[in-house]
Enzyme design. Structure first.
Site, PDB file in Angstrom:
ATOM      1  N   HIS A 499       0.832  -1.209   0.000  1.00 54.54           N
ATOM      2  CA  HIS A 499       0.000   0.000   0.000  1.00 54.54           C
ATOM      3  C   HIS A 499       0.869   1.263   0.000  1.00 54.54           C
ATOM      4  O   HIS A 499       0.750   2.120  -0.875  1.00 54.54           O
ATOM      5  CB  HIS A 499      -0.920  -0.034   1.230  1.00 54.54           C
ATOM      6  CG  HIS A 499      -1.796   1.172   1.378  1.00 54.54           C
ATOM      7  ND1 HIS A 499      -3.144   1.149   1.103  1.00 54.54           N
ATOM      8  CD2 HIS A 499      -1.533   2.434   1.769  1.00 54.54           C
ATOM      9  CE1 HIS A 499      -3.664   2.346   1.308  1.00 54.54           C
ATOM     10  NE2 HIS A 499      -2.702   3.154   1.725  1.00 54.54           N
ATOM     11  N   GLU A 500       1.759   1.355   0.965  1.00 57.28           N
ATOM     12  CA  GLU A 500       2.583   2.563   1.082  1.00 57.28           C
ATOM     13  C   GLU A 500       3.510   2.714  -0.113  1.00 57.28           C
ATOM     14  O   GLU A 500       3.785   3.823  -0.566  1.00 57.28           O
ATOM     15  CB  GLU A 500       3.401   2.544   2.381  1.00 57.28           C
ATOM     16  CG  GLU A 500       2.561   2.523   3.665  1.00 57.28           C
ATOM     17  CD  GLU A 500       1.524   3.626   3.725  1.00 57.28           C
ATOM     18  OE1 GLU A 500       1.749   4.712   3.154  1.00 57.28           O
ATOM     19  OE2 GLU A 500       0.463   3.387   4.337  1.00 57.28           O
ATOM     20  N   HIS A 503       1.837   4.605  -2.802  1.00 57.40           N
ATOM     21  CA  HIS A 503       1.944   6.065  -2.635  1.00 57.40           C
ATOM     22  C   HIS A 503       3.325   6.541  -3.099  1.00 57.40           C
ATOM     23  O   HIS A 503       3.457   7.580  -3.737  1.00 57.40           O
ATOM     24  CB  HIS A 503       1.787   6.449  -1.161  1.00 57.40           C
ATOM     25  CG  HIS A 503       0.389   6.342  -0.629  1.00 57.40           C
ATOM     26  ND1 HIS A 503      -0.688   6.943  -1.232  1.00 57.40           N
ATOM     27  CD2 HIS A 503      -0.105   5.732   0.490  1.00 57.40           C
ATOM     28  CE1 HIS A 503      -1.786   6.699  -0.517  1.00 57.40           C
ATOM     29  NE2 HIS A 503      -1.462   5.964   0.531  1.00 57.40           N
TER      30      HIS A 503
END
Ligand SMILES: [Zn+2]
Length: 710
Positions: A499-500, A503
């Site tokens: 997920h990170e 980003h």
């Protein structure tokens, strides 16, 4: 100040509420020694963390704020007619040092704080808020911006220049710069009152949450609660002045395990009702009148600014754009989610009856029977998967995925300054070896780091006088390895890394001209899309096989284990979606109203939930009086609680684009996907999405992913 997001926060808000700025003292003469104010002669221009001291920040901020004020003054006092260059670009390029400083300060304060930084933050955060207000409500500055804006069609601007002009103009208008005399006075009054009410709401909620206690001396009440939680409950009882026994509170880590484990129906009901009635008890901590007044003031403010409703005001800045669009997409999901929740309820009620428990199955019984049915059906323990998710294996997993999709490679750098020795730093390279950017990865929990996981940009990509390449960070709270025990992640923790990293890719792929339109500077309902989409790849067996290997034996995670894990995780999905969506609807019910804000908050909630057909056994994830996301703070996430689900629609639909080609690494689709991310906020979110997908997002893939359709 430009619109620059300082951190992508996946769990926690970064900024405290704002207070008056403290008066600024004249800076002393030793500033040239301050590494935060000099050019950085480091590899790739990374911040000189080895030279920066915690005491350097506050004096550097004072200098940078003054410098930015001077720059603004120069723009407004320019005697030449306003042009795109001398006004819009001049504003965009101003505050360079302040911007750089904020990025470094908030990154370090989040991941490796100390007492000096904590005190500095209390001074810096409100000072920046006031500084930004002074810019956004500066009439002389706006006069020049408007002069340029009014001739925007004649200026031959590039699409990105036009976007910068429009976004700059919009930011000022949304702050209320156009209001005159009494209207502007009223706006300021409303802002002050909202800030006060938002603070009161949060305090009442905290008081009510802390005041509640359920104490028991009967060990049978605890059921099969894990020993560590039994010990915590015993400590809580001592804390609260009991000689013995166990105490449970309304904090989720206390109440949820109790609701799962306790066989005592009455006790479960006491805790459940205590939670559901917070700040709704007609005492001095009641939030009903506060939230009604807030909704009314928000509507009044929206009308002053020329919008029909608060939701219309907020959403005009989001990808969804209108309340109708938000309602429209929720209506497509709601019936299937509700149907699934009903069938889950029936299965749970049946289980309860089979145990010989009489009476009607209730909301306070739900979590207890979910755990029982889940165990019975799937016989799965998440702990079994940890040996396959040693953290370096997972890290290399995202690197391999980025290689498969985009041809990227990662080269560890050992010669760059870090804010903590545990950090790992990588140079990110294109397939042909071209430098793309730098990523700092900080994996382990420690006292100096706040909770959760998040991404920052230490430097954003821009391309004004030559390319400035991005420097991004990923931060986690994984258990540090110690001695012979490696850092083994749960599936969910491993998913967080993907997920990170999503980003991070958003920041790394950026390829625009202006910093304020670059990377993750996108609307709230777009920002979680590039991160959530990465989770889709992670759970594909084809990807898991690339990295999920047993840390001792090297054995690849068995397909049967993947399947069991997926099935067990998806059970109770109807409940999760329905409780979330009921809250999202409640948020919209308050804020899409165009007149007559109700004064009876309970009656309004009841009516809104009845209209939805919400079943009695489920309450919204947040009810009115404890809906901190939307009422704690002047604006918060009001009219925005839907965003998480909106991003899920996008991520499922985007992943479907890959699946449709028959190759989840399809290079052409990956190229288009990367192109979309590279545009940052330089185009409206929906335009970007259509550029990638060829059409607006479809809800079908999400319905399928959630198991709502075959
Ligand atoms: Zn996120």
């Amino acid at each position: 100040m430009k619109r620059t997001s300082i951190a992508i926060m996946c769990s926690i808000l970064l900024f405290a509420s704002c207070k008056e700025a403290t008066p600024e003292k004249k800076s002393d003469t030793s500033m040239t020694d301050n590494p935060l104010l000099t050019e950085w002669d480091t590899p790739f221009g990374v911040p000189p963390f080895d030279k920066i001291k915690s005491t350097d920040y506050l004096p550097a901020f004072k200098v940078a704020l003054e410098e930015n004020q001077k720059e603004i003054k120069e723009i407004t006092e320019n005697t030449a007619a306003a042009t795109f260059q001398n006004t819009i670009e001049a504003l965009e390029f101003s505050g360079k040092n302040l911007n750089r400083l904020q990025r470094v300060f908030y990154a370090v304060n989040g991941a490796n704080t100390d007492s000096i930084l904590k005190i500095a933050a209390k001074e810096i955060t409100p000072a920046i808020a006031t500084h930004n207000d002074n810019i956004n409500l500066n009439p002389a500055l706006f006069k020049r911006i408007k002069a340029v804006y009014d001739q925007k069609d004649k200026l031959n601007l590039s699409p990105e220049e036009l976007r910068l002009l429009e976004e700059t103009h919009k930011r000022f208008v949304r702050s209320g710069i156009n209001l005159q005399g009494k209207a502007q006075d009223r706006l300021r009054e409303i802002n002050t009152r909202l800030a006060k009410l938002g603070g009161d709401f949060g305090e009442n909620l905290l008081d009510e949450t802390n005041a509640f206690e359920y104490h028991t001396k009967d060990k049978k009440d605890l059921g099969n609660l894990p020993e560590s939680l039994v010990a915590l409950a015993a400590a809580e009882a001592k804390n609260r002045g009991h000689k013995d026994g166990w105490s449970f509170t309304l904090q989720r880590p206390s109440i949820n395990p109790f609701l799962q484990s306790s066989p005592n129906r009455e006790a479960r009901k006491i805790l459940f009702d205590g939670y559901a009635m917070r700040a709704n008890n007609d005492n001095e901590s009641d939030n009903k009148a506060i939230l009604s007044e807030m909704a009314a003031l928000r509507l009044e403010k929206a009308k002053l600014l020329g919008y029909d409703s608060h939701a219309a005001y907020i959403l005009s800045n989001n990808m969804a754009e209108t309340p109708e669009a938000v309602f429209g997409f929720m209506e497509k999901l709601w019936p299937s989610a509700l149907a699934m929740a009903k069938s889950e309820r029936d299965a749970l009620a049946k289980k309860m009856k089979s145990e010989g428990v009489t009476g009607t199955f209730a909301g306070s019984d739900w979590r207890h029977y979910v755990e029982k049915v889940r165990k019975e059906r799937y016989n799965f323990d998440e702990e079994q998967t940890r040996p396959y998710f040693e953290f370096t294996a997972v890290r290399d997993g995202v690197f391999v995925l980025a290689g498969e999709l985009f041809g990227l490679t990662f080269k560890e750098l050992t010669n760059v300054p870090k804010w903590h020795e545990d950090q790992q730093v990588f140079e990110v390279l294109e397939k042909d070896g071209t430098h793309l950017g730098i990523i700092y990865m900080d994996f382990f929990a420690r006292e100096s780091k706040r909770g959760g996981a998040w991404m920052n940009a230490l430097r954003s990509q821009m391309n004004v006088n030559g390319m400035v390449t991005p420097i991004v960070t990923n931060n986690f709270n994984y258990p540090a390895p110690s001695g012979d025990s490696p850092s083994l992640l749960s599936f969910t923790e491993a998913e967080t890394l993907f997920h990170e990293f999503g980003h991070a890719l958003h920041g790394l792929f950026s390829n625009v001209k202006y910093e304020s339109l670059s990377g993750t500077n996108v609307p709230r309902d777009f920002v979680e899309f590039p991160s959530q989409v990465m989770e889709n790849w992670m759970s594909e067996p084809q990807v898991l096989r690339l990295f999920a290997k047993h840390y001792k034996t090297g054995e690849v995670i068995p397909d049967s284990m993947i399947k069991k894990m997926k099935d067990a995780n998806s059970f109770n999905g109807g409940f999760a979606t329905v409780e979330y969506m009921a809250a999202a609807y409640l948020d919209m019910a308050w804020h899409a109203k165009t007149e007559n804000i109700p004064t009876d908050a309970n009656a309004f909630e009841k009516e809104a939930m009845e209209k939805l057909g919400l079943i009695d056994e489920i309450i919204p994830r947040y009810r009115n009086t404890y809906f901190g996301h939307i009422f704690s703070g002047a604006t918060g996430y009001s009219s925005g609680y839907y965003s998480y689900l909106w991003s899920e629609v996008l991520d499922a639909d985007a992943f479907q684009a890959f699946k449709d080609t028959g190759n989840i690494f399809d290079p052409e689709t990956a190229k288009r996907y990367r192109k979309m991310l590279s545009m940052g906020g330089s185009q409206p979110g929906m335009e970007l999405y259509k550029g990638f997908r060829g059409s607006e997002p479809e809800i079908g893939p999400l319905l399928k992913k959630k198991g709502f359709v075959e």
